[in-house]
Design a protein around this motif. Structure first.
Motif, PDB file in Angstrom:
ATOM      1  N   VAL A  56       0.798  -1.104  -0.055  1.00  0.00           N
ATOM      2  CA  VAL A  56       0.086   0.014   0.222  1.00  0.00           C
ATOM      3  C   VAL A  56       0.990   1.025  -0.017  1.00  0.00           C
ATOM      4  O   VAL A  56       1.733   1.405   0.777  1.00  0.00           O
ATOM      5  N   PRO A  57       0.701   1.975  -1.172  1.00  0.00           N
ATOM      6  CA  PRO A  57       1.687   3.231  -0.918  1.00  0.00           C
ATOM      7  C   PRO A  57       1.352   4.179   0.025  1.00  0.00           C
ATOM      8  O   PRO A  57       0.155   4.474   0.428  1.00  0.00           O
ATOM      9  N   GLU A  58       2.253   4.748   0.577  1.00  0.00           N
ATOM     10  CA  GLU A  58       2.407   5.891   1.500  1.00  0.00           C
ATOM     11  C   GLU A  58       1.674   7.050   0.971  1.00  0.00           C
ATOM     12  O   GLU A  58       2.144   7.493  -0.283  1.00  0.00           O
ATOM     13  N   PRO A  59       0.833   7.656   1.712  1.00  0.00           N
ATOM     14  CA  PRO A  59       0.016   8.958   1.103  1.00  0.00           C
ATOM     15  C   PRO A  59       0.855  10.002   1.009  1.00  0.00           C
ATOM     16  O   PRO A  59       1.952  10.198   1.574  1.00  0.00           O
ATOM     17  N   GLY A  60       0.474  11.076   0.093  1.00  0.00           N
ATOM     18  CA  GLY A  60       1.280  12.337  -0.027  1.00  0.00           C
ATOM     19  C   GLY A  60       2.755  12.293  -0.625  1.00  0.00           C
ATOM     20  O   GLY A  60       3.103  11.225  -1.439  1.00  0.00           O
ATOM     21  N   LEU A  61       3.295  13.194  -0.491  1.00  0.00           N
ATOM     22  CA  LEU A  61       4.517  13.518  -1.026  1.00  0.00           C
ATOM     23  C   LEU A  61       5.577  12.345  -0.658  1.00  0.00           C
ATOM     24  O   LEU A  61       6.210  12.005  -1.427  1.00  0.00           O
ATOM     25  N   LEU A  65       7.434  10.470  -3.555  1.00  0.00           N
ATOM     26  CA  LEU A  65       9.102  10.402  -3.591  1.00  0.00           C
ATOM     27  C   LEU A  65       9.770   9.241  -3.311  1.00  0.00           C
ATOM     28  O   LEU A  65      10.843   8.970  -4.008  1.00  0.00           O
ATOM     29  N   SER A  66       9.187   8.397  -2.550  1.00  0.00           N
ATOM     30  CA  SER A  66       9.699   6.591  -2.420  1.00  0.00           C
ATOM     31  C   SER A  66       9.373   6.221  -3.853  1.00  0.00           C
ATOM     32  O   SER A  66      10.516   5.443  -4.087  1.00  0.00           O
ATOM     33  N   ARG A  67       8.429   6.277  -4.219  1.00  0.00           N
ATOM     34  CA  ARG A  67       7.959   5.606  -5.795  1.00  0.00           C
ATOM     35  C   ARG A  67       9.123   6.221  -6.733  1.00  0.00           C
ATOM     36  O   ARG A  67       9.675   5.328  -7.455  1.00  0.00           O
ATOM     37  N   LEU A  68       9.456   7.360  -6.652  1.00  0.00           N
ATOM     38  CA  LEU A  68      10.435   7.945  -7.773  1.00  0.00           C
ATOM     39  C   LEU A  68      11.748   7.401  -7.491  1.00  0.00           C
ATOM     40  O   LEU A  68      12.494   7.169  -8.428  1.00  0.00           O
TER      41      LEU A  68
END
Length: 128
Positions: A56-61, A65-68
């Protein structure tokens, strides 16, 4: 795997550059580990693109940034692997995998291209 590749490259290029006994061993080990690394990074990218381990992706910036960061990491690791193969082939040399089999050179020797590719791999690996 990255640490092993980096370490064998440093030893091969800076500690034993003219040692006829040890240099070939470190070079062959580095190339063989590079083949394993290329297979692993390719498998990892395919696994991620086909739905493997979806957290589950962390919300927000922070999540964006983590995915980037992960995308940049995959691109850099894949680029280093591709550059390694191209460099070896531009040098007109085959790959040997721990002496078990070889991957022939796919192009004739091209010293100018090999020099350029070597500079690229050195820069990408963070060595000067």
């Amino acid at each position: 795997m990255v640490v092993l590749l980096f370490g064998t490259s440093l030893v091969w290029n800076y500690i034993t550059p003219h040692n006829r006994a040890w240099r070939p061993l470190f070079e062959e080990t580095h190339v063989s580990l590079g083949i394993i690394f290329a297979a692993l990074i390719l498998a990892r990218i395919i696994w991620r693109l086909t739905g493997g381990r979806q957290l589950v992706p962390e919300p927000g910036l922070p999540g964006r940034l983590s995915r980037l960061m992960y995308m940049i990491l995959y691109v850099l690791l894949a680029a280093e692997s591709v550059l390694g193969f191209l460099l070896r082939w531009a040098q007109g040399e085959e790959f040997t995998f721990f002496g078990l089999f070889s991957i022939p050179a796919l192009m004739p020797q091209n010293r100018d291209l090999a020099h350029t590719l070597e500079e690229c791999t050195t820069t990408l690996a963070g060595r000067s």
